[in-house]
Design a protein around this motif. Structure first.
Motif, short mmCIF file in Angstrom:
data_model
loop_
_atom_site.label_atom_id
_atom_site.label_comp_id
_atom_site.label_asym_id
_atom_site.label_seq_id
_atom_site.Cartn_x
_atom_site.Cartn_y
_atom_site.Cartn_z
N ASP A 52 -5.48 -5.74 3.80
CA ASP A 52 -4.74 -4.57 3.99
C ASP A 52 -3.88 -4.59 5.06
OD1 ASP A 52 -6.60 -3.68 2.15
OD2 ASP A 52 -8.21 -3.01 3.49
N ILE A 53 -3.98 -5.28 6.03
CA ILE A 53 -3.17 -5.33 7.20
C ILE A 53 -1.92 -6.11 6.95
CG2 ILE A 53 -2.85 -6.51 9.46
CD1 ILE A 53 -5.71 -5.80 9.96
N LYS A 55 -0.51 -6.42 3.79
CA LYS A 55 -0.01 -5.60 2.95
C LYS A 55 0.95 -4.45 3.61
CE LYS A 55 -2.82 -6.75 -1.01
NZ LYS A 55 -4.08 -6.63 -1.71
N TYR A 56 0.34 -3.83 4.37
CA TYR A 56 0.73 -2.77 5.04
C TYR A 56 2.31 -3.22 5.77
CZ TYR A 56 1.45 1.57 7.67
OH TYR A 56 2.15 2.71 8.24
N LEU A 59 5.09 -3.86 3.59
CA LEU A 59 5.59 -2.51 2.95
C LEU A 59 6.58 -1.71 4.05
CD1 LEU A 59 2.72 -1.26 1.19
CD2 LEU A 59 4.75 -2.04 0.16
N THR A 60 6.43 -2.06 5.34
CA THR A 60 6.83 -1.28 6.29
C THR A 60 7.75 -1.97 7.40
OG1 THR A 60 5.00 -1.60 8.01
CG2 THR A 60 5.06 0.35 6.59
N MET A 238 2.20 -2.70 15.36
CA MET A 238 1.23 -1.67 14.84
C MET A 238 0.14 -1.21 15.70
SD MET A 238 1.01 -3.99 11.07
CE MET A 238 -0.40 -3.35 10.36
N THR A 243 -1.34 2.33 14.17
CA THR A 243 -1.29 1.93 12.66
C THR A 243 -2.57 1.06 12.43
OG1 THR A 243 1.22 2.04 12.37
CG2 THR A 243 -0.40 0.92 10.89
N LEU A 247 -5.94 1.53 10.06
CA LEU A 247 -6.39 0.69 8.90
C LEU A 247 -7.76 0.12 9.03
CD1 LEU A 247 -2.93 -1.46 8.86
CD2 LEU A 247 -3.76 -0.05 7.11
#
Length: 270
Positions: A52-53, A55-56, A59-60, A238, A243, A247
Motif C-alpha cells: 500500500d505504501i 503504491k501510494y 502514484l504521488t 509522507m 500521509t 495509510l
C-alpha cells in the motif's frame, strides 16, 4: 556502410538504454504471510501495508515505477533482501546484525508499544513467570526473526527455528515444542487469520515490554540507487505530511510519533 554501422550502433544503444530504464523502474518487494500486516491469499496473491505504501508513493511521486511482489516465507524473504535478489521488504525490526546486510529507511512506519509474550498449550503444566523460567523449554521462533536483545543473544535457550507462525503454533499444539514467542498486540488477530484455535493456548505471565518499530528495509544496492534514494525521501515526506498515518490506520496501527520523524524535536535521548 559506415553510416549504416553508426546508425545500427545508435539504435542498439537506445534499445539498451530503454531496456535498462525499464529494469530500473521495477521494484521487487518481498512479501511474507504475516497477518494482519501482510498476507498471501490461497492463490498466492500478496497484499499488505508495505505494498500500500509503495503504491501510494508511486502514484504521488511523479516518478513512475512498477511494483512487483515476490511472495516468500519470512526467512527466505530476509535472505533474498540481504543478497540483493529483491529490493524492498517491510515490517523488519532494526538490529545491528541486519544493518550490516541491508539498509533501513527512516522513520519506521509500524510503531507498537507492546510486549513480547510466550504461549504454551492450555492443558500443559508449564509456567513462565520470569525470564529465567525459559531455560530448558523448547521455544519456537520464526527463522531469521528478531525479537528483543536479551532473547536474541541468549545462546543458552533451546530455540527451534520454524518457517512460519502457523507452523510454530501447530508444533505447540502437538507438543513438539513447549512455547512460541509472539507480539501480544497482534497475536490474537494473527491467530484468527491463520485459523488457529487460540482457546487451546495459554499466555504465560512473563512478558518483555518495549517499543517495537517495524521498518521498510532495502537491499544495499537498491538503497544506493537513484530510485532507492527517491523512495527513501518519499517515505520521509509522507511521514512529515501525515500521509503515512492515514495509510497505517486501516491496519489499526498508531500514528508515527513526532520524535521519530524529526529526531531533533525530542528533548531527551532514548
Amino acid at each position: 556502410m559506415k553510416f549504416i554501422n553508426v546508425l545500427i550502433q545508435s539504435l542498439l544503444a537506445l534499445t539498451f538504454s530503454a531496456y535498462s530504464f525499464a529494469v530500473d523502474k521495477i521494484v521487487h518487494v518481498a512479501v511474507d504471510h504475516a497477518p494482519p500486516y501482510s498476507r498471501l491469499s490461497e492463490n498466492n496473491h500478496p497484499q499488505g501495508l508495505i505494498l500500500d505504501i509503495l503504491k501510494y508513493a508511486e502514484l504521488t511521486s511523479g516518478k513512475k515505477y512498477k511494483i512487483k511482489a515476490v511472495p516468500c516465507p519470512f526467512s527466505r524473504c530476509v535472505r533474498l533482501l540481504s543478497k540483493g535478489k529483491v529490493d524492498v521488504m517491510g515490517g523488519l525490526i532494526k538490529t545491528p546484525e541486519r544493518e550490516k546486510i541491508m539498509s533501513f529507511v527512516e522513520p519506521p512506519y509500524m510503531v507498537l508499544s507492546s510486549s513480547f509474550v510466550f504461549y504454551g498449550r492450555q492443558n500443559s503444566d508449564i509456567e513462565v513467570n520470569r525470564y529465567e523460567d525459559l531455560q530448558g523449554k523448547r521455544i519456537a521462533v520464526m527463522r531469521g526473526g528478531a525479537f528483543f536483545p536479551q532473547f536474541d543473544k541468549d545462546k543458552s535457550l533451546n530455540k527451534v527455528a520454524v518457517p512460519s507462525e502457523r507452523v510454530a503454533v501447530d508444533l505447540v499444539l502437538r507438543g513438539r515444542v513447549d512455547l512460541v514467542i509472539a507480539v501480544e498486540d497482534t497475536a490474537d488477530i494473527a491467530m484468527d487469520v491463520l485459523d488457529q484455535p487460540m482457546h487451546k493456548l495459554k499466555k504465560m505471565q512473563y512478558r518483555h515490554t518495549q517499543p517495537i518499530y517495524g521498518y521498510m528495509a532495502m537491499s544495499e544496492s537498491f538503497a544506493n540507487s537513484g530510485l532507492g534514494d527517491h523512495i527513501s525521501q518519499q517515505m520521509q515526506t509522507m511521514a512529515k505530511n501525515k500521509t503515512l498515518d492515514k495509510l497505517v490506520a486501516p491496519y489499526h496501527l498508531p500514528k508515527i510519533p513526532a520524535q521519530l520523524i524529526n529526531p531533533s524535536s525530542s528533548l531527551s535521548p532514548h
